[in-house]
Design an enzyme around this catalytic site. Structure first.
Site, mmCIF file in Angstrom:
data_model
loop_
_atom_site.group_PDB
_atom_site.id
_atom_site.type_symbol
_atom_site.label_atom_id
_atom_site.label_comp_id
_atom_site.label_asym_id
_atom_site.label_seq_id
_atom_site.Cartn_x
_atom_site.Cartn_y
_atom_site.Cartn_z
ATOM 1 N N LYS A 10 0.843 -1.195 0.000
ATOM 2 C CA LYS A 10 0.000 0.000 0.000
ATOM 3 C C LYS A 10 0.872 1.237 0.000
ATOM 4 O O LYS A 10 2.037 1.232 0.421
ATOM 5 C CB LYS A 10 -0.954 0.029 1.200
ATOM 6 C CG LYS A 10 -0.281 0.016 2.591
ATOM 7 C CD LYS A 10 0.164 1.379 3.102
ATOM 8 C CE LYS A 10 0.813 1.291 4.476
ATOM 9 N NZ LYS A 10 1.565 2.516 4.844
ATOM 10 N N ASP A 137 -2.924 -1.638 9.938
ATOM 11 C CA ASP A 137 -2.917 -1.699 8.474
ATOM 12 C C ASP A 137 -3.425 -3.027 7.933
ATOM 13 O O ASP A 137 -3.631 -3.157 6.719
ATOM 14 C CB ASP A 137 -1.498 -1.469 7.936
ATOM 15 C CG ASP A 137 -1.035 -0.030 8.066
ATOM 16 O OD1 ASP A 137 -1.874 0.853 8.325
ATOM 17 O OD2 ASP A 137 0.178 0.213 7.905
#
Length: 305
Positions: A10, A137
């Protein structure tokens, strides 16, 4: 009998950070974009839980029960009253300790792989709840695409995107500890009021329209000053990418990977070449996003019991 799951890295196109909470965490407005750099996590039945790893910087990956992939297997097995007796093999391509959620990706990948292997039938909501227990996350690594994360970053809302965004990522010669970067953020913030973090409307609009130039103008990372304070050489990498034609440059998450948004794939290759020649970073990769989250590539599963 094995299952292989592919899971992406990401980049944070916005990382808004609030003041430290009593529990030590920070409220975030975290706009995630999943990009096409992947780890593959394969789980196979074994006599006991073990973890192996291959790929760039694999020697830096813990192979004990502190690894998020191992913790994911343990968490799901505990909910089903079974032993987490699997061999977890991680084929790494996401930078280690690079601010691109490689460890979180492995946790999400192992969770989906074990769920598939064991045939536990866990709902998406249950998997996301386990992800949130594992780390801030990890839920996004399961979901992918683009999303706004609030709270610690684990409470997700999917976001619209109007097209692909092209990125260059420059990996530094050493890592940065995420807790250390947050501690430095707190030190730098001493004595001043920290506003509540919110997603920038112009950034969300740029994502929805697929407008790279508008997105470049709206990119922010509140952790960047802290990362640069601990790793000043990153400023040279950021400057080299901007000079080579990137629309924008920023530290990815807590760093030390630096991210460069470009107009198109051709410009990304040009910027990547200039960064390789600059001597300011260790390795350089290109990738586009958004891409899907954790995805089963191959499965030969058996039910529990």
């Amino acid at each position: 009998m094995s299952v292989t799951v592919r899971v992406p890295a990401k980049v944070n196109v916005q990382l808004g950070v609030g003041a430290a909470r009593p529990d030590g965490f920070h409220d975030l407005a975290n706009v995630f974009l999943a990009v096409g750099l992947y780890d593959e996590v394969t789980v196979t039945p074994a006599d006991e839980l073990r973890v192996t790893c291959e790929g760039p910087d694999a020697d830096q990956v813990p192979l004990d029960r502190t690894n998020l992939a191992a913790r994911a297997a343990i968490a799901l097995a505990a909910r089903r009253g079974i032993e987490p007796a699997v061999h977890i093999h991680i084929a790494k391509d996401i930078p280690v300790a690079g601010g691109m959620a490689g460890g979180s990706a492995d946790g999400a990948g192992a969770l989906l792989a074990c769920d598939t292997l064991w045939g536990t039938g866990a709902s998406r909501a249950e998997l996301l709840a386990i992800c949130a227990e594992l780390g801030s996350d990890v839920p996004f690594s399961l979901v992918g695409g683009a999303a706004l994360g609030i709270g610690r970053g684990e409470l997700l809302t999917a976001l619209e995107t109007g097209g692909a965004f092209h990125w260059v990522f420059a990996m530094a010669g050493r890592g940065l500890s995420t807790p250390a970067v947050f501690r430095e953020f707190d030190r730098l913030a001493e004595g001043r009021e920290i506003p509540e973090p919110v997603a920038r409307p112009e950034l969300l609009e740029a994502l929805a329209k697929g407008d790279a130039e508008a997105l470049a103008a709206a990119l922010t990372n509140d952790l960047q000053p802290a990362a640069l304070s601990l790793f000043p050489e990153l400023a040279d990498t950021l400057a080299a990418g901007r000079d080579a034609g990137a629309l924008a440059a920023l530290v990815s998450g807590s760093g030390p990977t630096t991210a460069f948004l470009t107009r198109d794939a051709e410009t990304a290759q040009k910027v990547a070449g200039a960064l390789r020649a600059s001597g300011t970073c260790r390795t350089v990769r290109t990738a586009a996003g958004p891409v899907p989250g954790a995805t089963v590539l191959r499965a030969n599963r058996r039910p529990v019991g």
